[in-house]
Design a protein around this motif. Structure first.
Motif, mmCIF file in Angstrom:
data_model
loop_
_atom_site.group_PDB
_atom_site.id
_atom_site.type_symbol
_atom_site.label_atom_id
_atom_site.label_comp_id
_atom_site.label_asym_id
_atom_site.label_seq_id
_atom_site.Cartn_x
_atom_site.Cartn_y
_atom_site.Cartn_z
ATOM 1 N N GLY A 3 0.490 -1.262 0.062
ATOM 2 C CA GLY A 3 0.426 0.217 0.184
ATOM 3 C C GLY A 3 0.459 1.357 -0.058
ATOM 4 O O GLY A 3 0.199 2.538 -0.088
ATOM 5 N N GLU A 4 1.958 0.763 -0.229
ATOM 6 C CA GLU A 4 3.099 2.878 0.370
ATOM 7 C C GLU A 4 3.566 2.235 -1.645
ATOM 8 O O GLU A 4 4.029 1.414 -1.841
ATOM 9 C CB GLU A 4 3.903 1.827 0.701
ATOM 10 C CG GLU A 4 3.721 1.549 2.203
ATOM 11 C CD GLU A 4 3.328 3.412 2.924
ATOM 12 O OE1 GLU A 4 3.344 4.327 3.075
ATOM 13 O OE2 GLU A 4 1.588 2.659 3.562
ATOM 14 N N ASN A 5 3.981 3.083 -2.236
ATOM 15 C CA ASN A 5 3.942 3.767 -2.983
ATOM 16 C C ASN A 5 4.770 4.025 -3.498
ATOM 17 O O ASN A 5 5.711 4.775 -2.026
ATOM 18 C CB ASN A 5 3.069 4.814 -3.750
ATOM 19 C CG ASN A 5 1.476 5.456 -4.193
ATOM 20 O OD1 ASN A 5 0.855 3.934 -3.759
ATOM 21 N ND2 ASN A 5 1.161 5.441 -5.224
ATOM 22 N N PHE A 6 6.126 3.489 -4.751
ATOM 23 C CA PHE A 6 6.844 4.236 -5.074
ATOM 24 C C PHE A 6 7.507 4.695 -6.380
ATOM 25 O O PHE A 6 6.497 4.976 -6.894
ATOM 26 C CB PHE A 6 7.764 2.788 -4.743
ATOM 27 C CG PHE A 6 7.679 1.562 -5.288
ATOM 28 C CD1 PHE A 6 7.925 1.154 -6.904
ATOM 29 C CD2 PHE A 6 6.889 0.522 -4.836
ATOM 30 C CE1 PHE A 6 7.480 0.210 -7.316
ATOM 31 C CE2 PHE A 6 6.768 -0.738 -5.338
ATOM 32 C CZ PHE A 6 6.803 -0.672 -7.092
ATOM 33 N N ASP A 7 8.740 5.390 -6.518
ATOM 34 C CA ASP A 7 9.075 5.315 -7.544
ATOM 35 C C ASP A 7 9.585 5.666 -8.550
ATOM 36 O O ASP A 7 10.377 6.362 -9.321
ATOM 37 C CB ASP A 7 8.999 7.539 -7.724
ATOM 38 C CG ASP A 7 10.287 7.695 -6.744
ATOM 39 O OD1 ASP A 7 10.943 7.132 -6.398
ATOM 40 O OD2 ASP A 7 10.543 9.249 -6.566
ATOM 41 N N TYR A 8 10.115 3.765 -8.221
ATOM 42 C CA TYR A 8 11.774 3.503 -8.608
ATOM 43 C C TYR A 8 10.955 2.835 -10.874
ATOM 44 O O TYR A 8 10.235 3.383 -11.017
ATOM 45 C CB TYR A 8 11.329 2.119 -9.042
ATOM 46 C CG TYR A 8 12.008 1.910 -6.385
ATOM 47 C CD1 TYR A 8 13.198 2.286 -6.965
ATOM 48 C CD2 TYR A 8 11.204 1.325 -6.401
ATOM 49 C CE1 TYR A 8 13.822 2.515 -5.672
ATOM 50 C CE2 TYR A 8 11.690 0.934 -4.934
ATOM 51 C CZ TYR A 8 12.442 1.706 -4.826
ATOM 52 O OH TYR A 8 13.479 1.343 -3.236
ATOM 53 N N SER A 9 11.930 3.113 -11.510
ATOM 54 C CA SER A 9 11.719 2.906 -12.784
ATOM 55 C C SER A 9 11.881 1.811 -13.581
ATOM 56 O O SER A 9 12.153 1.495 -14.093
ATOM 57 C CB SER A 9 12.152 4.110 -13.761
ATOM 58 O OG SER A 9 13.976 4.314 -13.606
ATOM 59 N N GLU A 10 12.772 0.967 -12.560
ATOM 60 C CA GLU A 10 13.660 0.006 -12.474
ATOM 61 C C GLU A 10 13.506 -0.696 -11.411
ATOM 62 O O GLU A 10 13.351 -0.303 -10.658
ATOM 63 C CB GLU A 10 15.148 -0.591 -12.468
ATOM 64 C CG GLU A 10 15.147 -1.246 -14.016
ATOM 65 C CD GLU A 10 16.540 -1.363 -13.830
ATOM 66 O OE1 GLU A 10 16.702 -0.887 -15.016
ATOM 67 O OE2 GLU A 10 17.657 -1.833 -13.482
ATOM 68 N N LEU A 11 12.924 -1.912 -10.733
ATOM 69 C CA LEU A 11 13.016 -2.891 -9.828
ATOM 70 C C LEU A 11 13.267 -4.649 -9.830
ATOM 71 O O LEU A 11 13.095 -5.108 -10.873
ATOM 72 C CB LEU A 11 11.360 -2.701 -9.928
ATOM 73 C CG LEU A 11 11.499 -3.381 -8.245
ATOM 74 C CD1 LEU A 11 10.001 -2.126 -7.348
ATOM 75 C CD2 LEU A 11 10.694 -4.409 -8.320
ATOM 76 N N ASP A 12 14.250 -4.030 -8.885
ATOM 77 C CA ASP A 12 14.556 -6.027 -8.644
ATOM 78 C C ASP A 12 14.028 -6.656 -7.820
ATOM 79 O O ASP A 12 14.023 -6.108 -6.471
ATOM 80 C CB ASP A 12 15.951 -6.363 -8.763
ATOM 81 C CG ASP A 12 17.009 -5.857 -9.665
ATOM 82 O OD1 ASP A 12 16.477 -6.843 -11.225
ATOM 83 O OD2 ASP A 12 17.651 -4.578 -10.127
ATOM 84 N N PHE A 13 13.932 -7.850 -7.627
ATOM 85 C CA PHE A 13 13.057 -8.496 -6.385
ATOM 86 C C PHE A 13 13.464 -10.145 -6.474
ATOM 87 O O PHE A 13 13.606 -10.389 -7.863
ATOM 88 C CB PHE A 13 11.046 -7.944 -6.465
ATOM 89 C CG PHE A 13 10.110 -8.973 -7.818
ATOM 90 C CD1 PHE A 13 10.110 -10.163 -7.125
ATOM 91 C CD2 PHE A 13 10.456 -8.262 -8.905
ATOM 92 C CE1 PHE A 13 9.793 -11.159 -8.108
ATOM 93 C CE2 PHE A 13 10.004 -9.587 -10.385
ATOM 94 C CZ PHE A 13 9.169 -10.769 -9.463
ATOM 95 N N LYS A 14 13.214 -10.508 -5.198
ATOM 96 C CA LYS A 14 13.583 -11.740 -5.248
ATOM 97 C C LYS A 14 12.160 -11.795 -3.538
ATOM 98 O O LYS A 14 11.791 -11.515 -2.843
ATOM 99 C CB LYS A 14 14.531 -12.055 -5.106
ATOM 100 C CG LYS A 14 15.330 -11.393 -3.928
ATOM 101 C CD LYS A 14 16.718 -11.513 -3.386
ATOM 102 C CE LYS A 14 17.697 -11.029 -2.290
ATOM 103 N NZ LYS A 14 18.982 -11.145 -2.888
ATOM 104 N N VAL A 15 11.880 -13.668 -3.608
ATOM 105 C CA VAL A 15 11.949 -14.146 -2.609
ATOM 106 C C VAL A 15 12.743 -14.427 -1.349
ATOM 107 O O VAL A 15 14.187 -15.012 -2.099
ATOM 108 C CB VAL A 15 10.553 -15.601 -2.811
ATOM 109 C CG1 VAL A 15 12.062 -16.232 -3.064
ATOM 110 C CG2 VAL A 15 10.064 -16.034 -1.374
ATOM 111 N N GLU A 16 12.752 -13.983 -0.171
ATOM 112 C CA GLU A 16 13.860 -14.047 0.469
ATOM 113 C C GLU A 16 12.901 -14.917 2.014
ATOM 114 O O GLU A 16 11.922 -14.460 2.610
ATOM 115 C CB GLU A 16 13.431 -12.319 1.897
ATOM 116 C CG GLU A 16 14.527 -12.263 0.472
ATOM 117 C CD GLU A 16 15.719 -10.797 2.072
ATOM 118 O OE1 GLU A 16 15.468 -11.059 3.109
ATOM 119 O OE2 GLU A 16 16.793 -10.108 1.136
ATOM 120 N N GLU A 17 13.544 -16.482 1.009
ATOM 121 C CA GLU A 17 12.402 -17.530 2.118
ATOM 122 C C GLU A 17 12.821 -17.339 3.890
ATOM 123 O O GLU A 17 13.718 -17.435 4.179
ATOM 124 C CB GLU A 17 13.359 -18.706 1.768
ATOM 125 C CG GLU A 17 13.145 -18.837 0.931
ATOM 126 C CD GLU A 17 13.865 -20.872 -0.239
ATOM 127 O OE1 GLU A 17 13.337 -21.156 0.995
ATOM 128 O OE2 GLU A 17 13.537 -20.630 -1.238
#
Length: 320
Positions: free
Chosen positions: A296-310
């Motif tokens: 629910g919190e907006n961000f302003d990235y133009s590029e985003l890397d994500f991964k699951v942290e187990e």
């Protein structure tokens, strides 16, 4: 054991002061210590959680007394530590709480009683759960792009202006959004997994025409919509759904299904793609800001890397 109640004073529940006072009275005969910390500005909940985690480790429980924004901050403060999070749903939407307590219709009194805070007989289990890492920040619930982010943004404005509306603000916000074309563009590389076979595969698209895109650790967002009703918090995978760009007539019949958690690649055949992902990259080819938000919190990235942290966060769950 120290129980640190991190209280967001502007979160939704009007009975917060009475609830905290009642819990406080049950701590008096206990050896456990109840500590009250009230937030004043954005970032306080994360800072408070981090400071107590560093000082007390597993001898401390951080109790979130607010909504999804408070849970988001505390999760960022506790990620990778031995200090567990406990959630008392005292906000407006309480979407993450809907998942962990297994119902859309959360009764905060029942949650408090189940943890034993009203009778002084505290009981719970500690369960490690996954988080989403996105550009170094943590997401505990849902990261989303497109239509739902615009609805989230408008809904928040309505809720801030008219607090009595509560989570219905998000349902109201859908109306003006649907009056405009539901066609946005996004580019992505996703490292996906077929959950049945365990086979990994790549999903790559550039300038994809889409209406909404959700990457989910949990199930609910936006006041109760369910992009991933069967999401598992500790399976090392994230659920995702990408809905194609739509016209208004195409979108209207999908909304009730999306709310009920029945929209998937079979019920919405030809209109969406869904599956499971471990990591990925999402970007805007023209360098503009992504229409995105996390918990629910907006961000302003133009590029985003994500991964699951187990199993990156310890969570207190009700002891059945």
């Amino acid at each position: 054991m120290k129980y640190v109640f991190v209280i967001n004073p502007i979160a939704g529940n009007d009975n917060k002061a009475k609830i905290i006072a009642r819990i406080k009275s049950t701590f008096r005969p206990l050896d456990d210590e109840m500590i009250l910390e009230e937030t004043e500005c954005q970032g306080d909940a994360k800072r408070i959680a981090s400071e107590y985690a560093q000082k007390y480790g597993s001898d401390c429980i951080i109790v979130s007394c607010g909504g999804d924004g408070t849970v988001h901050e505390i999760a960022n403060g506790l990620a990778g530590t031995d200090t567990p999070l406990m959630v008392l749903p005292l906000g407006t939407g309480n979407d993450f709480a809907k998942k962990i307590y297994g119902t859309k219709d959360i009764n905060v009194e029942n949650v408090i009683k189940a943890f034993g805070f009203y009778n002084g007989k505290l009981k719970y289990k500690i369960k490690p759960i996954d988080l989403i890492d996105y550009n170094g920040e943590k997401c505990i619930n849902v990261m989303s792009f497109g239509l739902d982010t615009i609805v989230e943004t408008i809904g928040k404005r309505i809720k801030d202006k008219h607090p009595f509306i509560g989570h219905q603000a998000y349902n109201i916000a859908i109306v003006p959004v649907l009056m405009k074309p539901l066609h946005y563009t996004i580019s992505f590389d996703l490292n996906c997994v077929d959950k049945k076979t365990g086979e990994e595969y790549q999903l790559h698209e550039e300038e994809r025409d889409y209406a909404l895109f959700a990457v989910c650790n949990a199930s609910y967002y936006g006041g109760g919509f369910q992009p991933a009703p069967d999401a598992v918090l500790d399976d090392g995978l994230l659920d995702f759904v990408i809905v194609n760009g739509l016209s208004l007539p195409q979108a209207l019949p999908l909304i009730p299904q999306y709310s009920a958690g029945t929209l998937n690649s079979e019920t919405g055949k030809g209109k969406l793609v869904d599956g499971y992902v471990k990591s990925g990259k999402i970007w805007m080819s023209d360098g503009s800001a992504l229409l995105g938000n996390c918990d629910g919190e907006n961000f302003d990235y133009s590029e985003l890397d994500f991964k699951v942290e187990e199993k990156a966060l310890k969570l207190c769950v009700i002891n059945d």
